[in-house]
Design a protein around this motif. Structure first.
Motif, PDB file in Angstrom:
ATOM      1  N   GLU A  52      20.061  27.787  33.740  1.00  0.00           N
ATOM      2  CA  GLU A  52      19.419  28.882  34.468  1.00  0.00           C
ATOM      3  C   GLU A  52      20.427  30.035  34.530  1.00  0.00           C
ATOM      4  O   GLU A  52      21.631  29.822  34.482  1.00  0.00           O
ATOM      5  N   TYR A  53      19.914  31.240  34.713  1.00  0.00           N
ATOM      6  CA  TYR A  53      20.832  32.344  34.983  1.00  0.00           C
ATOM      7  C   TYR A  53      21.404  32.123  36.376  1.00  0.00           C
ATOM      8  O   TYR A  53      20.689  31.728  37.287  1.00  0.00           O
ATOM      9  N   SER A  54      22.701  32.362  36.514  1.00  0.00           N
ATOM     10  CA  SER A  54      23.277  32.230  37.852  1.00  0.00           C
ATOM     11  C   SER A  54      24.340  33.285  38.068  1.00  0.00           C
ATOM     12  O   SER A  54      24.865  33.863  37.113  1.00  0.00           O
ATOM     13  N   ALA A  55      24.647  33.519  39.335  1.00  0.00           N
ATOM     14  CA  ALA A  55      25.696  34.486  39.688  1.00  0.00           C
ATOM     15  C   ALA A  55      26.952  33.738  40.134  1.00  0.00           C
ATOM     16  O   ALA A  55      27.776  34.263  40.856  1.00  0.00           O
ATOM     17  N   ASN A  56      27.086  32.483  39.693  1.00  0.00           N
ATOM     18  CA  ASN A  56      28.229  31.650  40.094  1.00  0.00           C
ATOM     19  C   ASN A  56      29.577  32.266  39.779  1.00  0.00           C
ATOM     20  O   ASN A  56      30.556  32.027  40.476  1.00  0.00           O
ATOM     21  N   LEU A  57      29.622  33.034  38.702  1.00  0.00           N
ATOM     22  CA  LEU A  57      30.900  33.613  38.295  1.00  0.00           C
ATOM     23  C   LEU A  57      31.493  34.535  39.351  1.00  0.00           C
ATOM     24  O   LEU A  57      32.688  34.783  39.357  1.00  0.00           O
ATOM     25  N   VAL A  69      33.576  40.819  37.589  1.00  0.00           N
ATOM     26  CA  VAL A  69      34.090  39.544  37.070  1.00  0.00           C
ATOM     27  C   VAL A  69      33.958  39.494  35.544  1.00  0.00           C
ATOM     28  O   VAL A  69      34.871  39.037  34.859  1.00  0.00           O
ATOM     29  N   PHE A  70      32.849  39.969  34.999  1.00  0.00           N
ATOM     30  CA  PHE A  70      32.682  40.000  33.543  1.00  0.00           C
ATOM     31  C   PHE A  70      33.836  40.785  32.897  1.00  0.00           C
ATOM     32  O   PHE A  70      34.428  40.350  31.908  1.00  0.00           O
ATOM     33  N   VAL A  71      34.147  41.941  33.476  1.00  0.00           N
ATOM     34  CA  VAL A  71      35.227  42.781  32.947  1.00  0.00           C
ATOM     35  C   VAL A  71      36.566  42.052  33.078  1.00  0.00           C
ATOM     36  O   VAL A  71      37.386  42.049  32.155  1.00  0.00           O
ATOM     37  N   LYS A  72      36.760  41.398  34.214  1.00  0.00           N
ATOM     38  CA  LYS A  72      38.007  40.660  34.455  1.00  0.00           C
ATOM     39  C   LYS A  72      38.181  39.527  33.434  1.00  0.00           C
ATOM     40  O   LYS A  72      39.270  39.306  32.905  1.00  0.00           O
ATOM     41  N   VAL A  73      37.094  38.805  33.157  1.00  0.00           N
ATOM     42  CA  VAL A  73      37.155  37.707  32.184  1.00  0.00           C
ATOM     43  C   VAL A  73      37.480  38.250  30.786  1.00  0.00           C
ATOM     44  O   VAL A  73      38.306  37.686  30.070  1.00  0.00           O
ATOM     45  N   LEU A  74      36.853  39.359  30.423  1.00  0.00           N
ATOM     46  CA  LEU A  74      37.154  39.980  29.126  1.00  0.00           C
ATOM     47  C   LEU A  74      38.636  40.349  29.044  1.00  0.00           C
ATOM     48  O   LEU A  74      39.298  40.127  28.034  1.00  0.00           O
TER      49      LEU A  74
END
Length: 199
Positions: free
Chosen positions: A6-11, A152-157
């Motif tokens: 499922e799509y989640s906002a867990n990150l 968080v997406f930017v941080k992971v990148l």
């Protein structure tokens, strides 16, 4: 495959967690079960967190990531270079987070394939907006959640080495170890290699 997730906002509560990831892989390699790992991490504060709540939030995520690794990948995390460890962590994030995998596959992969090394805020905004149109769950997320997720997406990148500079948005290719690349192809996970701009 992450499509079943499922799509989640867990990150939002997890991020890259490389140090924690290595700690848990190490315990797993010592033959510990998840329940034993939880006890060790909590009682010995292996993640070295000031706040227990942070620990309880990040540990399930790290355990989930480590669970998708086979023996070879776990050994690589402990024995190979830091760059290889980062790439395996990135792979594990994609395997356990559908939204992040699709972001990598639809935005980052496309940029790297066309030698476009500029990542802009609007790329992420357009991606999230299109997912919200396709999925009621994503559409129902609060703005605060969405903003945190984007951070968080930017941080992971950035922490994985794909984003060279947060300010300019300059992307760079990962330095993928040949052995790792071959192993992922062998186990049928070429989709994740492609999402990272390889192959």
């Amino acid at each position: 495959m992450s499509q079943e997730l499922e799509y989640s906002a867990n990150l939002t509560g997890a991020s890259f967690l490389l140090y924690e990831f290595k700690q848990v892989v190490s315990l797993k390699e010592q033959g510990l079960e998840d329940s034993d790992i939880k006890v060790r991490v909590l009682t010995e504060n292996l993640f070295q967190y000031q706040v227990k709540a942070s620990l309880k939030r990040s540990l399930p995520t790290v355990l989930r990531r480590v669970k998708v690794l086979d023996d070879t990948l776990r050994k690589m995390v402990l024995e190979e270079s830091l760059d290889t460890c980062k790439i395996i962590n990135l792979y594990a994030i994609m395997k356990t987070d559908r939204l992040f995998f699709e972001f990598m596959n639809e935005v980052i992969r496309e940029k790297l394939e066309t030698d476009n090394y500029m990542f802009e805020k609007k790329d992420l905004n357009v991606f999230i907006a299109s997912k919200a149109e396709q999925d009621a769950g994503v559409a129902s997320w609060m703005e605060q959640t969405v903003n945190k997720l984007k951070q968080v997406f930017v941080k992971v990148l950035y922490e994985s080495g794909l984003l060279k500079d947060k300010k300019t948005g300059e992307l760079s290719r990962l330095l993928m170890d040949e052995q790792l690349e071959q192993h992922l192809i062998q186990i049928g996970d070429i989709a994740y290699l492609r999402a990272m701009g390889e192959v």
